[in-house]
Design an enzyme around this catalytic site. Structure first.
Site, PDB file in Angstrom:
ATOM      1  N   HIS A   1       0.845  -1.199   0.000  1.00 38.45           N
ATOM      2  CA  HIS A   1       0.000   0.000   0.000  1.00 38.45           C
ATOM      3  C   HIS A   1       0.884   1.255   0.000  1.00 38.45           C
ATOM      4  O   HIS A   1       0.891   2.044   0.952  1.00 38.45           O
ATOM      5  CB  HIS A   1      -0.893  -0.030   1.250  1.00 38.45           C
TER       6      HIS A   1
ATOM      7  N   GLU B   1      -0.401   1.155  -5.734  1.00 34.02           N
ATOM      8  CA  GLU B   1      -0.128  -0.060  -4.977  1.00 34.02           C
ATOM      9  C   GLU B   1      -0.097  -1.299  -5.875  1.00 34.02           C
ATOM     10  O   GLU B   1      -1.074  -1.579  -6.577  1.00 34.02           O
ATOM     11  CB  GLU B   1      -1.220  -0.244  -3.913  1.00 34.02           C
TER      12      GLU B   1
END
Length: 328
Positions: A184, A288
């Site tokens: 992330h 991501e």
């Protein structure tokens, strides 16, 4: 390889009782006494990894410029996840399952891995740390699967940041398990309105702002003028994030992760998050590397006797390479 500095500590701040294999890594105290590993490449680049969450919170180029975004309001207090850097989303991305948002790996204490299995490919990096996570009894109550998650965080000779995850199904009951996953990554940008993303043009995506309805991306590049939360599908191995004001380009190269999530909360959601500054959305962008649409399934390794034989290992190996191309 020689061992380096070791800082002993209790589990409250993350176990750091193991020696580090890289001569360019050391363990020290971070915010709120949490242990972190600092990687320093001889050419000047650096990275910091907290044992809490195996969370990369800093990546600097050889000019000392920070390339990752961490909120000024981030709380380094377990069990809250750290806002920014590179959280590890495992074994669940977002709310796509019965677990807490983004799974539990990002708010567990990892340990230094002193005896990782050899990598199938050789790396020129000598600046790295190996971390490992195994489920606790409490974890097994909420996700009843036995696993070993090994993460290597490495700095390349050119200041590149490489994360490699190796996940094993260590169950002896013969049952496979499935998971979704993401690195992330929060990139630091000068002004979100001056940023564009290349490599995702014409691709299908799921729009999280519209109940994950499927659309096709239009236009030559992705730019930002409002909230974005999209899961791009079947993406290329290379994605570029161009920051015009800083004349900087990030190149994200990924392996084993077919999807890519692009997220910026914009003003209203920024104000609603207690660990995020009201205006900070202007200076960050999440791109991501992920496996979301189709989960990854790992078969079990079999009986205990087979665990000693690497030929029986069933392994998921995924990686992301972050490169900073400074145009100044």
């Amino acid at each position: 390889m020689s061992s380096e500095k070791v800082l002993s500590s209790g589990s409250a701040s993350g176990s750091a009782s193991a020696p580090l294999a890289s001569p360019h890594a050391e363990v020290c105290k971070g915010i709120n006494g949490l242990n972190k590993v600092v990687l320093r490449d001889p050419r000047g680049s650096s990275a910091e990894v907290y044992l809490y969450g195996a969370h990369v919170t800093s990546w600097k180029n050889d000019h000392g410029e920070e390339l990752l975004f961490v909120s000024s309001k981030a709380t380094f207090k377990p069990p809250k996840a750290i806002r920014g850097g590179i959280p590890i989303c495992f074994p669940q991305f977002s709310n796509l399952g019965s677990l807490e948002q983004h799974g539990f790996a990002r708010n567990r204490f990892w340990t230094i891995d002193t005896d990782p299995p050899p990598f199938s490919t050789t790396s020129s990096s000598k600046t790295y740390v190996d971390l490992i996570l195994k489920p606790s009894e409490e974890d097994m109550k909420i996700w009843a699967h036995s696993f070993e998650f090994r993460l290597r965080v490495a700095l390349g000779p050119g200041g590149d940041l490489l994360l490699t995850s190796r996940i094993r199904n260590t169950s002896i009951d013969g049952k496979p398990f499935s998971f979704t996953f993401a690195y992330h990554t929060y990139f630091s940008v000068s002004d979100i309105s001056e940023v564009r993303v290349e490599g995702l043009e014409t691709l299908d995506y799921l729009d999280n702002l519209q109940n994950r309805e499927r659309f096709t991306e239009q236009g030559d590049a992705i730019t930002f003028e409002s909230e974005v939360d999209k899961i791009y599908l079947s993406t290329p191995t290379k994605i570029a994030i161009l920051d015009h004001e800083k004349k900087r380009t990030f190149v994200l190269r990924k392996d084993g992760l077919p999807d890519a999530v692009v997220w910026n909360p914009w003003d209203k959601k920024a104000k609603a998050m207690v660990d995020f500054g009201d205006e900070e959305y202007k200076h960050m962008l999440c791109v991501e590397a992920a496996a979301v649409e189709k989960s990854i399934t790992l078969k079990a390794e079999g009986s205990p006797r087979k665990l000693k034989d690497p030929s029986f290992w069933t392994l998921s190996c995924t990686g992301v390479l972050l490169q900073n191309v400074d145009g100044s």
